[in-house]
Design an enzyme around this catalytic site. Structure first.
Site, PDB file in Angstrom:
ATOM      1  N   GLU A 269       0.808  -1.227   0.000  1.00  0.00           N
ATOM      2  CA  GLU A 269       0.000   0.000   0.000  1.00  0.00           C
ATOM      3  C   GLU A 269       0.839   1.273   0.000  1.00  0.00           C
ATOM      4  OE1 GLU A 269       0.858  -1.444   3.982  1.00  0.00           O
ATOM      5  OE2 GLU A 269      -0.268  -2.357   2.343  1.00  0.00           O
TER       6      GLU A 269
ATOM      7  N   ASP B 247      22.422  19.861 -30.203  1.00  0.00           N
ATOM      8  CA  ASP B 247      22.953  20.791 -31.188  1.00  0.00           C
ATOM      9  C   ASP B 247      24.370  21.193 -30.775  1.00  0.00           C
ATOM     10  OD1 ASP B 247      23.138  22.446 -33.330  1.00  0.00           O
ATOM     11  OD2 ASP B 247      21.736  23.952 -32.610  1.00  0.00           O
TER      12      ASP B 247
ATOM     13  N   ASP C  11      16.813  24.238 -28.698  1.00  0.00           N
ATOM     14  CA  ASP C  11      16.168  25.463 -28.222  1.00  0.00           C
ATOM     15  C   ASP C  11      15.560  26.307 -29.337  1.00  0.00           C
ATOM     16  OD1 ASP C  11      18.424  26.355 -29.475  1.00  0.00           O
ATOM     17  OD2 ASP C  11      19.188  27.544 -27.799  1.00  0.00           O
TER      18      ASP C  11
ATOM     19  N   ASP D 188      13.960  22.643 -33.762  1.00  0.00           N
ATOM     20  CA  ASP D 188      14.169  21.503 -32.858  1.00  0.00           C
ATOM     21  C   ASP D 188      12.870  20.908 -32.324  1.00  0.00           C
ATOM     22  OD1 ASP D 188      16.999  21.689 -32.983  1.00  0.00           O
ATOM     23  OD2 ASP D 188      16.962  23.322 -31.531  1.00  0.00           O
TER      24      ASP D 188
ATOM     25  N   ASN E 276       3.004  -5.469   9.840  1.00  0.00           N
ATOM     26  CA  ASN E 276       2.997  -4.885   8.503  1.00  0.00           C
ATOM     27  C   ASN E 276       2.969  -3.355   8.561  1.00  0.00           C
ATOM     28  OD1 ASN E 276       2.878  -5.226   5.609  1.00  0.00           O
ATOM     29  ND2 ASN E 276       0.765  -4.510   5.723  1.00  0.00           N
TER      30      ASN E 276
ATOM     31  N   ASP F 236       5.816  -0.809   7.108  1.00  0.00           N
ATOM     32  CA  ASP F 236       5.486   0.256   6.163  1.00  0.00           C
ATOM     33  C   ASP F 236       6.048   1.603   6.618  1.00  0.00           C
ATOM     34  OD1 ASP F 236       4.183  -1.340   4.350  1.00  0.00           O
ATOM     35  OD2 ASP F 236       2.182  -0.964   5.149  1.00  0.00           O
TER      36      ASP F 236
END
Length: 920
Positions: free
Chosen positions: A353, A395, A663, A667, A756, A760
């Site tokens: 969970e 580039d 940029d 492009d 559990n 967690d």
């Protein structure tokens, strides 16, 4: 309508303006196919746009309460209060209660809720309380983390948000925006230019448009000069469309066919314009499309698909194992109600969970850290692709080089210094209104030419033929003292030579012969080999017979010479390239520049040119041929935008995770085609709109830091998934053995749930953990198929020591009957919790934990606290409530031996597993 283009543009526009929530992007194609009516514009909106097109500008401005010099800030605020922000439906943030519901409704929480209801109906209030606490913990943690990350993302997006240039009547002079970029078309009348976020625009605002700008709303053109707009996504037209201040076509009922209207989401390719905003937000054409797909399904990204796949593997595993546990305990113990509650607890224990919380927290933390390194993440799940990237296409200009160009030479056709060439180039750059690049800026820095030519009084601009990436040249036509017209064309050498028939040498003009052509190419090649970027300049005189010129006039020109520019390499480029290589990222240069200049720059920054492909060669290749060539080549020169997009696509099809950094307008297509589009804050709007990640500094070093952080983020998510999967598999195996052989439950349902919940909680600090250096050395791919193998190898290891604990409690401490089950359950609870918590430290690294690789202090602290609480709980005042009892002191040496053996065997398995399968 071209639906694939529309889908792409809409998805990118959504990403650019923050309309996505974490792992989702809009997928409108299927909805459009299912509901053909969605393609049509609402009649009222269509008619309103047609009316705006037909209405004279003065009347339209009066109707909108505006003027040629723009609105005042107070007027704009009043209109904004009435019509709202310029946002379409999907941009608006969710109300907190809907956000809370979305955080709750994941498969795990829904499953746990069903189990809590069943526990409540069976009057097991303790289980109901614990399961309810787990659901609340998961939901609230995710809600808080997402709220924080959304706020952080909003702040980050504000740093790179697209803006529009708007006229305001009452803005102080010191606040006005850039002036030279937009020519005065006689309509501004003193209104001051300011930059406003697009969402602040209102109907009646006067906006100024130039090449690279996004159209910020639906607008009516008031004045235009060589305005070309790309609206392919709306109309399917592949070429940019020229727009005018008046409609040039026959009357139509389709606003998309009108020449003097532009639409939100399209972009200016070249030229400039002044326009008035007619409609904003949901009342735009684009907004109408958004409103019609509010119920559309959402397409999962590759990353989210992987998370979902893992989730359903664990859920299916739980759905198979839970009935088996129920049957085993029901048959062997005879108490079916108790067996049922125990099976429910197993189902809860198998439910990860915390997975949505961990994923969200890790991505949000990664985005914030990247922002400190000048990297803005527009889409959180792009971080995973950032870390997985193994090919970076970029580039040359501004990435390898300083992006600060100097005009170093102005020569005639034979390489001799020539002032007249500089004068021609200056007039061309000064009068063009299209996309002004760094070359123009370098030319215009020679202000002395302006004075010598007496530009303001001697010349008048007549017309302009804008630049495009096919012709690779542009022209202006000027009148000198109104005696004759002079067409001046500048551009790439080969493209200028294609329209020249003569050359100028001093005062003489000679025909362009093959011998002269060979000599010209030698001169320009010599300049290129010096690392200079060469732009050719040509001209011709014309009678003052017309005021409008077109492409046909770019013919029979006289070549007058060249201007040559130097863009020096950055000092940081060489170490950045080395760092990227060390991290497994291959860098490929994709540039429209000359191959000789490109090769020179590559040599200077230490990038060996393995192989070079030119755009003309790529043109002749099939995709199959190109797929082989792109692997060997690392430099591609003289490319068009289509070439760049094709190279990126072929690399992706070859199995690479491809990043593209750009940029410019040219492009945008490649940015969309890449797995991760990277742009910079100074980029044109259309490039920023197409990118997933924005750099505040155009530097490969910044990019390398971003890649490393992306891999850290991915590593921490993978840790939790591995821990949860292997731990859950081992727990079920242990429970099956215990259920088959013990006369009582190995642990009560309540105890399992508490264990559990504590486990967690110990995981919450994983997003803050360190990552081993070797994990960062190569790209990391999301591969959920490996998870099953990992579970099978590491899950049973914990089961081995669980079974040893069973034997210890049964034979050594005499907990071998239902009367002594509390002691047995307490012993397994402590050992199970400690081994689960230890696995966090074992699986987080390939190295020896605590010695060669130590977790970050938040994770160390959290796991230490949980282990201490787990040991003390059976001895505390609440032990009776949980049906625990204090463990004898003799138990703890045995516990230490079991845990040390567990650590040793797990470490040995890690070594064998990583040698055979690798350690992701």
């Amino acid at each position: 309508m071209n639906l694939s283009l529309l889908k792409e543009t809409f998805a990118n526009f959504v990403r650019a303006h923050g309309m996505e929530h974490h792992f989702r992007r809009l997928a409108i194609l299927d909805m459009f196919r299912a509901t053909p009516a969605a393609k049509e514009l609402p009649p009222s909106l269509a008619q309103a746009l047609i009316d705006a097109s037909d209405t004279p500008p003065g009347t339209l401005l009066a109707r909108l309460g505006s003027r040629p010099e723009g609105l005042t800030e107070a007027e704009a605020e009043a209109i904004r209060d009435k019509v709202g922000l310029n946002e379409v439906e999907h941009e608006k943030p969710l109300p907190w209660w809907i956000h809370l519901w979305n955080c709750y409704r994941n498969p795990f929480n829904l499953l746990l809720t069903v189990l809590a209801i069943i526990s409540y109906l069976t009057e097991d209030m303790k289980a109901t309380t614990v399961i309810g606490s787990m659901v609340m913990l998961s939901t609230i943690l995710r809600f808080v983390q997402e709220s924080r990350s959304n706020k952080a993302a909003d702040k980050l997006k504000e740093m790179v948000s697209n803006t529009a240039t708007v006229l305001r009547r009452d803005v102080p002079a010191e606040m006005h925006g850039e002036a030279r970029r937009y020519p005065d078309m006689g309509l501004t009348n003193g209104g001051r230019r300011i930059e406003l976020p697009i969402k602040q625009l209102v109907p009646g605002d006067i906006v100024l448009l130039s090449a690279g700008d996004m159209i910020p709303a639906d607008v009516r053109i008031l004045a235009a000069k060589d305005l070309f707009v790309s609206q392919a996504a709306m109309t399917g037209e592949s070429m940019p469309v020229e727009k005018f201040a008046t409609d040039q076509k026959e009357k139509t009922s389709n606003p998309l066919e009108v020449d003097n209207l532009c639409f939100m989401g399209t972009n200016v390719v070249s030229g400039s314009a002044t326009a008035v905003v007619v409609s904003t937000g949901n009342h735009t054409y684009f907004g109408a499309l958004a409103a019609r797909v509010t119920a559309t399904s959402r397409e999962a990204t590759a990353f989210q698909a992987g998370v979902n796949k893992v989730s359903w593997v664990l859920i299916r595993f739980m759905l198979v194992m839970t009935p088996i546990v129920l049957l085993l305990n029901g048959v062997t113990k005879g108490d079916w109600l108790e067996a049922f509650l125990f099976a429910l607890s197993i189902a809860v224990g198998l439910t990860p969970e915390m997975l949505p919380v961990i994923v969200t927290s890790t991505l949000a933390k990664g985005a914030v850290i990247l922002s400190r390194q000048k990297v803005i993440v527009k889409r959180l799940d792009a971080i995973q692709n950032f870390g997985a990237m193994d090919v970076l296409c970029t580039d040359k200009t501004g990435t390898l080089t300083q992006d600060k160009i100097f005009l170093t030479r102005h020569t005639d056709v034979f390489g001799e210094e020539s002032d007249s060439v500089l004068e021609y180039a200056y007039l061309n750059s000064y009068y063009q209104t299209g996309l002004k690049n760094l070359l123009d800026v370098a030319v215009l820095e020679h202000a002395e030419v302006h004075r010598e030519l007496e530009v303001a009084t001697a010349f008048r601009k007549v017309d302009e033929i804008p630049f495009d990436f096919t012709r690779r040249r542009m022209s202006v036509v000027v009148a000198e003292h109104d005696e004759h017209h002079l067409l001046i064309c500048k551009g790439a050498v080969e493209e200028i030579l294609a329209v020249c028939t003569r050359v100028q040498h001093g005062d003489a003009v000679e025909p362009l012969t093959s011998d002269l052509l060979s000599r010209i190419r030698t001169v320009t090649a010599d300049l290129n080999e010096e690392g200079l970027r060469v732009v050719a300049v040509a001209a011709k005189e014309l009678p003052p017979a017309k005021e409008t010129y077109g492409l046909a006039d770019e013919s029979d020109l006289t070549l007058v010479g060249y201007i040559a520019f130097l863009d020096p390499p950055k000092e940081s480029t060489a170490p950045a390239l080395k760092a990227l290589k060390e991290h497994g990222v291959a860098v490929k240069i994709l540039t429209g520049d000359n191959e000789l200049v490109t090769a020179k720059i590559c040599r200077e920054v230490g990038l060996p040119v393995a192989d070079m492909l030119l755009g003309s060669q790529i043109e002749r290749m099939s995709d199959e041929e190109l797929a082989g060539k792109v692997e060997a080549a690392n430099v591609f020169a003289k490319l068009s935008p289509a070439h760049k997009e094709r190279i990126v696509r072929v690399l992706h099809d070859n199995g690479h995770v491809v990043g593209f950094m750009g940029d410019g307008i040219n492009d945008a297509a490649a940015l969309r085609a890449a797995d991760i589009g990277i742009s910079v804050d100074s980029a044109v709007d259309i490039a920023k709109e197409a990118a997933d990640i924005i750099l505040l500094e155009k530097s490969l070093m910044v990019l390398e830091e971003g890649v490393v952080e992306g891999r850290k983020t991915f590593a921490n998510m993978l840790k939790y998934i591995k821990m949860t999967a292997s731990s859950n598999f081992g727990n079920v195996f242990s429970v099956l053995v215990a259920s088959a052989f013990l006369p009582f439950l190995p642990m009560l349902p309540m105890q399992l749930l508490v264990q559990n919940l504590m486990y967690d909680i110990s995981q919450i600090a994983i997003p803050f953990d360190h990552v081993d250096q070797e994990f960062l050395q190569k790209p990391q791919r999301w591969n959920p198929d490996d998870l099953g193998r990992f579970m099978v190898f590491f899950g049973p290891i914990s089961s081995v020591f669980d079974i040893l604990t069973f034997a210890l409690m049964w034979f050594v401490f005499g907990a071998n009957s239902p009367e002594h089950q509390t002691l047995f359950q307490s012993g397994w609870f402590v050992e199970g919790l400690l081994s689960q918590t230890l696995i966090v430290h074992m699986i987080r690294t390939r190295k020896i934990p605590f010695i060669q690789s130590r977790a970050a202090w938040p994770l160390l602290g959290m796991t230490a606290i949980i282990m201490a609480v787990g040991i003390l709980l059976p001895m505390s005042a609440t032990a009776d409530y949980f049906k625990f009892q204090a463990l004898p002191l003799a138990y703890f040496p045995w516990l230490a031996l079991i845990l040390l053996s567990y650590v040793g065997l797990t470490q040995a398995m890690k070594g064998w597993y990583s040698r055979r399968y690798g350690w992701q």
